[in-house]
Write an enzyme that holds these catalytic residues in place. Structure first.
Site, PDB file in Angstrom:
ATOM      1  N   LYS A   1       0.812  -1.213   0.000  1.00  0.00           N
ATOM      2  CA  LYS A   1       0.000   0.000   0.000  1.00  0.00           C
ATOM      3  C   LYS A   1       0.846   1.262   0.000  1.00  0.00           C
ATOM      4  O   LYS A   1       1.476   1.600   0.987  1.00  0.00           O
ATOM      5  CB  LYS A   1      -0.920  -0.009   1.221  1.00  0.00           C
ATOM      6  CG  LYS A   1      -2.342   0.343   0.855  1.00  0.00           C
ATOM      7  CD  LYS A   1      -3.300   0.145   1.999  1.00  0.00           C
ATOM      8  CE  LYS A   1      -4.309   1.275   1.997  1.00  0.00           C
ATOM      9  NZ  LYS A   1      -4.797   1.580   3.334  1.00  0.00           N
TER      10      LYS A   1
ATOM     11  N   GLY B   1       3.914   0.730  11.669  1.00  0.00           N
ATOM     12  CA  GLY B   1       3.272   2.037  11.526  1.00  0.00           C
ATOM     13  C   GLY B   1       3.993   3.127  12.297  1.00  0.00           C
ATOM     14  O   GLY B   1       4.115   4.258  11.833  1.00  0.00           O
TER      15      GLY B   1
END
Ligand code: ADP
Ligand code: MG
Length: 394
Positions: A198, A374
């Site tokens: 992504k 993240g």
């Protein structure tokens, strides 16, 4: 590092609540398929043991969504922690409440208890002040060693350090030191290899590092959006149409700054992403209709490896292909090998990338494998992490 750490405070006899990231990958039987995140916090726990603290460890695991999920209990993690520490770890059935408080009150110096999954309570993710108070109640001091969860403003990350004296753990310290160095003063040439599925989740990081690197190598699924932005046919590969303009700006920025931005010149394409057909290699300009990119090809591997060979610092985030299928793991394996050969500083970020490097048996050959997916992306994007902001300076 500028934050106060566990080495800056006297912990002898104190009840120390240690937030860790034991969000370990699990196999189908619920076993721990990779215990790197448990091993990563051993230095902090061992330091606390040496200093005769009473240690209350807490973590989340998975996404139970605020209710008890039997498959996401932390007891198996507690057993692995006990094996690694070579001493007993008592896994409790909850993370707050009278039983936890009684257990904490009865602890002796050098004892370790593990609280149950924080996310079994909705108050954790909601950053509920009452939940934070209940979590902090049994402890005298808070240690945040959960770098990988510190981009979340959850109760155990930002609520508890408002209520207790708080310090960074040793893993947190190392993560911040290594990643700050990538943004601050890395040795050049500095190369970044970015892949994964992504693009949108990595755009902020790409925009931040494009001004700092000498080489920017793009592989993985996200290369398709770059191909499309250059007007190439991408077949059935996933393209993030909403990011074409951002990709164009990134390429302009790289050109303006003299950064060498490399895309794969050849790719392995497949009609089926389950890896059954093994795929075939085509030039990047010739992805057939109905086929999807699954890996980078041999010419790309050679070009990427050559660019990396001259680097003194390399940051790698995101696999080069669908590495879960052996047929499409060739590019990822080759990049891991190229980094293992390198004499300079090599930093791995991203959950899948770390799993790949560990699976190839090359994790020990890297300077540092970040435990934060993240969190490391957000840090490298130049954004402050709420959990780090919540810790006092020295
Ligand atoms: P990380 O966790 O290291 O940051 P990401 O989460 O961004 O990495 O991406 C990992 C996933 O990307 C893997 O599951 C891998 O199969 C997938 N991936 C890589 N290349 C491709 C591709 N060409 N097509 C589809 N998926 C891909
Ligand atoms: Mg990931």
């Amino acid at each position: 590092m500028t934050k106060r750490t566990v080495k800056d405070v006297d912990v002898a006899g104190k009840r120390v609540l240690v937030r860790v990231d034991f969000n370990v990958p699990q196999d189908e039987q619920g076993g721990i398929s990779d215990d790197s995140r448990i091993r990563a916090v051993l230095p902090t726990i061992e330091h606390l043991l040496e200093q005769h603290a009473r240690i209350i460890v807490c973590s989340h695991l998975g996404r139970p969504g605020g209710v008890v999920d039997e498959s996401l209990r932390l007891a198996p993690v507690g057993r692995r922690l006990a094996e690694l520490l070579g001493r007993p770890v008592t896994a409790l059935a909850d993370c707050i409440g009278p039983e936890v408080e009684a257990a904490a009150a009865g602890m002796r110096a050098g004892e370790v208890v593990l609280l149950e999954n924080l996310r079994f309570h909705p108050g954790e993710e909601a950053n509920d002040p009452g939940f934070a108070v209940a979590l902090a109640r049994p402890a005298d001091l808070f240690v945040n060693d959960a770098f990988g969860a510190s981009h979340r403003a959850h109760a155990s990350i930002v609520g508890v350090p408002r209520l207790l004296p708080a310090v960074a753990g040793l893993l947190m310290e190392r993560e911040l030191d290594v990643l700050s160095n990538l943004l601050g003063d890395p040795e050049h040439p500095f190369g970044a290899v970015i892949g994964g599925a992504k693009l949108s989740s990595k755009l902020g990081m790409l925009e931040s590092i494009v001004g700092r690197v000498d080489h920017l190598l793009i592989g993985g699924g996200m290369a398709a959006t770059f191909f499309r932005s250059r007007g190439l046919n991408t077949g059935r590969s996933l393209v993030e149409e909403g990011r074409l303009e951002a990709v164009r700006r990134l390429e302009d920025e790289a050109r303006a700054r003299g950064v060498r931005l490399l895309l794969p010149s050849d790719v392995v394409v497949t009609e089926r992403l389950d890896g059954e057909d093994g795929g075939r290699t085509v030039p990047a300009e010739a992805i057939p209709d109905g086929w999807a990119m699954a890996d980078i090809g041999p010419r790309s591997i050679a070009a990427f490896s050559e660019a990396l060979a001259g680097c003194r610092t390399v940051f790698w985030n995101g696999p080069m292909g669908v590495f879960e299928q052996p047929a499409f793991a060739v590019g990822t394996r080759a990049i891991a090998a190229a980094l293992a050969r390198l004499g300079g500083v090599t930093v791995i970020g991203g959950g899948s990338t770390a799993e790949a490097v560990t699976e190839f048996g090359l994790a020990d050959r890297m300077t540092f494998v970040s435990t934060g997916g993240g969190a490391s992306l957000q840090f490298l994007a130049g954004e402050e992490l709420p959990g780090v902001a919540a810790l006092p300076e020295r």
